[in-house]
Scaffold this motif. Sequence first.
Motif, PDB file in Angstrom:
ATOM      1  N   THR A 168       0.817  -1.216   0.000  1.00 41.84           N
ATOM      2  CA  THR A 168       0.000   0.000   0.000  1.00 41.84           C
ATOM      3  C   THR A 168       0.851   1.265   0.000  1.00 41.84           C
ATOM      4  N   ASP A 169       0.205   2.373  -0.322  1.00 44.95           N
ATOM      5  CA  ASP A 169       0.883   3.671  -0.366  1.00 44.95           C
ATOM      6  C   ASP A 169       0.769   4.436   0.940  1.00 44.95           C
ATOM      7  N   SER A 170      -0.200   4.100   1.780  1.00 44.91           N
ATOM      8  CA  SER A 170      -0.369   4.823   3.046  1.00 44.91           C
ATOM      9  C   SER A 170      -0.099   3.890   4.221  1.00 44.91           C
ATOM     10  N   GLU A 171       0.037   4.460   5.401  1.00 49.53           N
ATOM     11  CA  GLU A 171       0.244   3.665   6.599  1.00 49.53           C
ATOM     12  C   GLU A 171      -0.999   2.810   6.882  1.00 49.53           C
ATOM     13  N   VAL A 172      -0.783   1.709   7.576  1.00 51.67           N
ATOM     14  CA  VAL A 172      -1.868   0.786   7.907  1.00 51.67           C
ATOM     15  C   VAL A 172      -2.204   0.924   9.387  1.00 51.67           C
ATOM     16  N   GLY A 173      -3.468   1.179   9.676  1.00 49.32           N
ATOM     17  CA  GLY A 173      -3.895   1.345  11.053  1.00 49.32           C
ATOM     18  C   GLY A 173      -4.200   0.015  11.730  1.00 49.32           C
ATOM     19  N   HIS A 174      -4.538   0.103  13.025  1.00 51.35           N
ATOM     20  CA  HIS A 174      -4.856  -1.109  13.784  1.00 51.35           C
ATOM     21  C   HIS A 174      -5.831  -0.773  14.900  1.00 51.35           C
ATOM     22  N   VAL A 175      -6.900  -1.563  14.999  1.00 57.45           N
ATOM     23  CA  VAL A 175      -7.827  -1.477  16.124  1.00 57.45           C
ATOM     24  C   VAL A 175      -7.672  -2.779  16.910  1.00 57.45           C
ATOM     25  N   PRO A 176      -7.086  -2.736  18.104  1.00 56.65           N
ATOM     26  CA  PRO A 176      -6.773  -3.961  18.843  1.00 56.65           C
ATOM     27  C   PRO A 176      -7.995  -4.578  19.511  1.00 56.65           C
TER      28      PRO A 176
END
Length: 424
Positions: free
Chosen positions: A163-171
Amino acid sequence: MLIGVIADDFTGASDIANTLANGQDGLVTTQYLGVPEDAAGAEVEAGVISLKSRSIPVADAVASSLAALHWLKAQGCRQIVFKYCSTFDSTPAGNIGPVAEALADALGVKGVVACPSFPAMRRTLYQGHLFVGDRLLTESGMQHHPLTPMTDADLRRWLRLQTDSEVGHVPAPVVGEGAEAIGAALRACAERGETLVIVDAVTDEDLLRIGQACADAPLLTGGSGIALGLGGNLIARGLAGGGRTRFEGVAGTEAILAGSCSGRTRSQVDAHARKHPTMAVAVEDLLDGRTSPDDLVAFIEANHGEAPLVYSSAAPEDVLAAQTRYGREAVSDRLEGLFAETAGRLVDGGVSRVVVAGGETSGAVAQGLDLGGLTIGPEISPGVPVLVSEKRGVALALKSGNFGGADFFTRALEALAGEGAVHE
């Protein structure tokens, strides 16, 4: 049409169509093989477009997915789901990230859920890592997949390569707090410019909470479990009436074709061979011209009524040896072509019940049969419904390699005939 699904292979499309049609809040669902030329029927509440885009070049996968999006939006869809495998089948240069980003850009959204979790099949997502049972994905056998070997269970890291953007995370702790907390976390990810967000899910209850949080989301991505709560959202608002199509069964002769090399499918082949006629296809015989569709058709026709099975499933080391000798794409293309031509000739000759194992094999067979829209029947086993093509008068079961119990093939044939034996 209210919900539109873009699936990157045919078995995955059947999987999520089953979730939408046969869940607690089932919707009137139709599966389409490729982007339809005509409009959907007015009764369809959820439409699932089956693409064969998992292993094709990225640009082609993006283009076909955007074409599917355009058709689904033209049908009035409020929500789009991009469906990929619950084992996240994709190389570092693969298609999941680019397709998901392209769909998000087209819809103008960020903070989009990415969750392949499917607890019913023991695929769970915790701390951004994908598990199969009690094993990390990289220890589950998926590291040996012939087309999309998974060598990193950290989906944040894997997806970031694509991907071109950062990858988020919901724990998981946030997911456990409920829909409001999940929604707030997704909005925070969007504000940080994170287009895709890995969201942990260990149970079906987690997936329902995610679905509730995303009731108004234009786009979600994930495995079939991500759709668990979506029908209920629409029914609760009075937007959908729901309902299931009655299935009476399809009589007639049968054929089983297995092209998956997963450990589960190989075990199913071994179990089936103890009671039914089977024919193995050796890759070297196919590539060197010693095996052809004529041989497969003759074997099936000679064993009508006995649940005949033709398979090319092989151990990982044998697959690697064949790929090394002939080339990965050559092996894949020839095997898919073999099964597609065989299935076409069988159905033309009157076979009316077809069971196929393996995502790529199922895609090739379905494309070759020109089935039209498929009605979703009852569930055979988790993730695998009965599919009915009125256009061809045939009932099918398209099974992902790792799905189903030891006796799946015989159970599937019984279910296609309307004899019960539904849901393991």
